[in-house]
Design an enzyme around this catalytic site. Structure first.
Site, PDB file in Angstrom:
ATOM      1  N   TYR A 142       0.829  -1.209   0.000  1.00  0.00           N
ATOM      2  CA  TYR A 142       0.000   0.000   0.000  1.00  0.00           C
ATOM      3  C   TYR A 142       0.864   1.260   0.000  1.00  0.00           C
ATOM      4  CZ  TYR A 142      -4.611  -2.042   1.026  1.00  0.00           C
ATOM      5  OH  TYR A 142      -5.804  -2.696   0.972  1.00  0.00           O
ATOM      6  N   LYS A 191       3.061 -15.444   3.042  1.00  0.00           N
ATOM      7  CA  LYS A 191       3.224 -16.228   1.807  1.00  0.00           C
ATOM      8  C   LYS A 191       4.716 -16.515   1.656  1.00  0.00           C
ATOM      9  CE  LYS A 191       1.585 -17.898  -2.119  1.00  0.00           C
ATOM     10  NZ  LYS A 191       0.752 -19.108  -2.176  1.00  0.00           N
TER      11      LYS A 191
HETATM   12  C1  IPM Z   1     -10.311  -1.105   4.221  1.00  0.00           C
HETATM   13  C2  IPM Z   1     -10.541  -0.555   2.848  1.00  0.00           C
HETATM   14  C3  IPM Z   1      -9.360   0.312   2.461  1.00  0.00           C
HETATM   15  C4  IPM Z   1      -8.121  -0.553   2.481  1.00  0.00           C
HETATM   16  C5  IPM Z   1      -9.503   1.038   1.116  1.00  0.00           C
HETATM   17  C6  IPM Z   1     -10.751   1.897   1.074  1.00  0.00           C
HETATM   18  C7  IPM Z   1      -8.286   1.834   0.771  1.00  0.00           C
HETATM   19  O1  IPM Z   1     -10.744  -1.589   1.944  1.00  0.00           O
HETATM   20  O2  IPM Z   1     -10.224  -0.301   5.165  1.00  0.00           O
HETATM   21  O3  IPM Z   1     -10.241  -2.326   4.370  1.00  0.00           O
HETATM   22  O4  IPM Z   1      -7.838  -1.251   1.503  1.00  0.00           O
HETATM   23  O5  IPM Z   1      -7.444  -0.531   3.485  1.00  0.00           O
END
Ligand code: IPM
Ligand code: MG
Length: 361
Positions: A142, A191
């Site tokens: 992320y 994994k």
């Molecule tokens: C969550 C959501 C978020 C994530 C998105 C909206 C960026 O899916 O809080 O699980 O992927 O963390």
């Protein structure tokens, strides 16, 4: 006690569900003699429309300077064509990183009243579903480098996933400590048959395990874990995993408890200032119709009282009120049972909030 809460209503159903949660907090404040003040924060699509970016610095500052943050949900099709680094979700990631909340706690617990709403067979549900996913929240793919380049005449996209030992260690410790407060079983999910980040994850978890001899540590590959969650969820107590695996597994885990609409979450870092949000999204398809389930947000507010404000009695009160409303057969659309629906009363978002508040008075 006096507490300043930064409130992010967000997009889609966000404003409706947050509204119900704030009214619940007002009842609690009155009942227990607290003062909660709310500081509105723009984030997500509405912030893009108003300020040209999903989380302006001044908004992040409000959150960091609050006692805690309550969030509804962000995003929607209106902003789908916005470039990746300006999307509503980017605001959420900036908020998580800016607040330093590396530990996301997502409980998967079946309410007995909702056993009928689980898509799993009754004999699996009867064994019990009560576990917590501890998801690493501000690292991994992320937050790695994202880019799309043209190579040999075609587009090539790259997303980098990296984890340092210290990042793994701090979330690993939360996993062990959470297990110590529960049934002393920790499952580390990765994994490691393919990824270097997972091999480091695995090695770090086993190094830490020596410091927590009262916790039984097991390892599970993420694909197997996805399978085990539907096959035998009763085996889990605490799962600890990296950001993206935790995102995916927590949606799956919520579904087996009946509905994602019921699941709250807490995100904490080094301080008591936490971020509290339901784990579902902004559901733009049902926004503004007063049919969304506010319980995930109301339970998130309860978690805020419990974990950031040390108000366990008040949190219990809210959770008991939710339970009583479910006992009486009231259900939002997402938790209506597939069978015996005639024994339940379907209610909308504001009615559900009102029923919960009535139980608190
Ligand atoms: C969550 C959501 C978020 C994530 C998105 C909206 C960026 O899916 O809080 O699980 O992927 O963390
Ligand atoms: Mg998710």
């Amino acid at each position: 006690m006096q507490k300043k809460i930064a409130v992010i209503r967000g997009d889609g159903i966000g404003p409706e569900i947050v509204n119900e949660a704030l009214k619940v907090l007002d009842v609690i404040a009155k009942k227990y003699g607290h003062t909660f003040t709310y500081d509105d924060v723009d984030m997500g699509g509405n912030a893009i429309d108003k300020w040209g970016e999903p989380l302006p610095q001044a908004m992040l500052d409000k959150c960091v300077n609050s006692d805690s943050v309550l969030l509804g949900a962000v995003g929607g099709p209106k902003w789908n064509s916005v470039p990746g680094d300006k999307r509503p979700e980017k605001g959420l990631l900036k908020l998580r990183a800016g607040m330093g909340v590396y530990s996301n706690n997502r409980p998967a617990k079946i309410w007995p009243q909702l056993a009928d709403a689980s898509p799993l067979k009754p004999e699996i549900v009867e064994k019990g579903i009560d576990f917590i996913i501890v998801r690493e929240l501000i690292g991994g793919v992320y937050f790695g480098k994202h880019e799309t380049n043209v190579v040999n005449g075609e587009k090539v996209a790259t997303d980098i996933m990296n984890y340092s030992e210290s990042e793994i260690e701090r979330i690993g410790r939360i996993g062990f400590e959470t297990a110590q407060k529960r049934n002393h079983k920790l499952c580390s999910v990765e994994k490691s048959n393919v990824l270097d980040t997972s091999r480091l994850w695995n090695a770090t978890m086993h190094r830490l395990a020596k410091e927590y001899p009262d916790v039984e540590l097991t390892d599970m590959l993420v694909d197997n874990c996805a399978m085990q969650i539907v096959k035998n969820p009763a085996q889990f107590d605490v799962i600890v995993t990296e950001n993206m695996f935790g995102d995916i597994l927590s949606d799956e885990a919520s579904m087996i408890t009946g509905s994602i609409g019921m699941i709250p979450s807490s995100s904490l870092g080094k301080t008591s200032c936490g971020l509290y949000e339901p784990i579902h999204g902004s559901a733009p398809d049902i926004a503004g119709q007063d049919i969304a389930n506010p319980i995930g947000t109301i339970l998130s507010a309860a978690m805020m009282l419990r974990y950031s404000f040390d108000m366990a009695k008040e949190a219990d009160d809210i959770e008991n009120a939710v339970s009583k409303v479910l006992d009486k057969g009231y259900r939002c659309g997402d938790i209506m049972p597939a069978h015996n629906a005639d024994k339940c009363t379907k209610v909308g978002c504001s009615k559900m909030g009102e029923l919960i508040r009535q139980e608190l008075i």
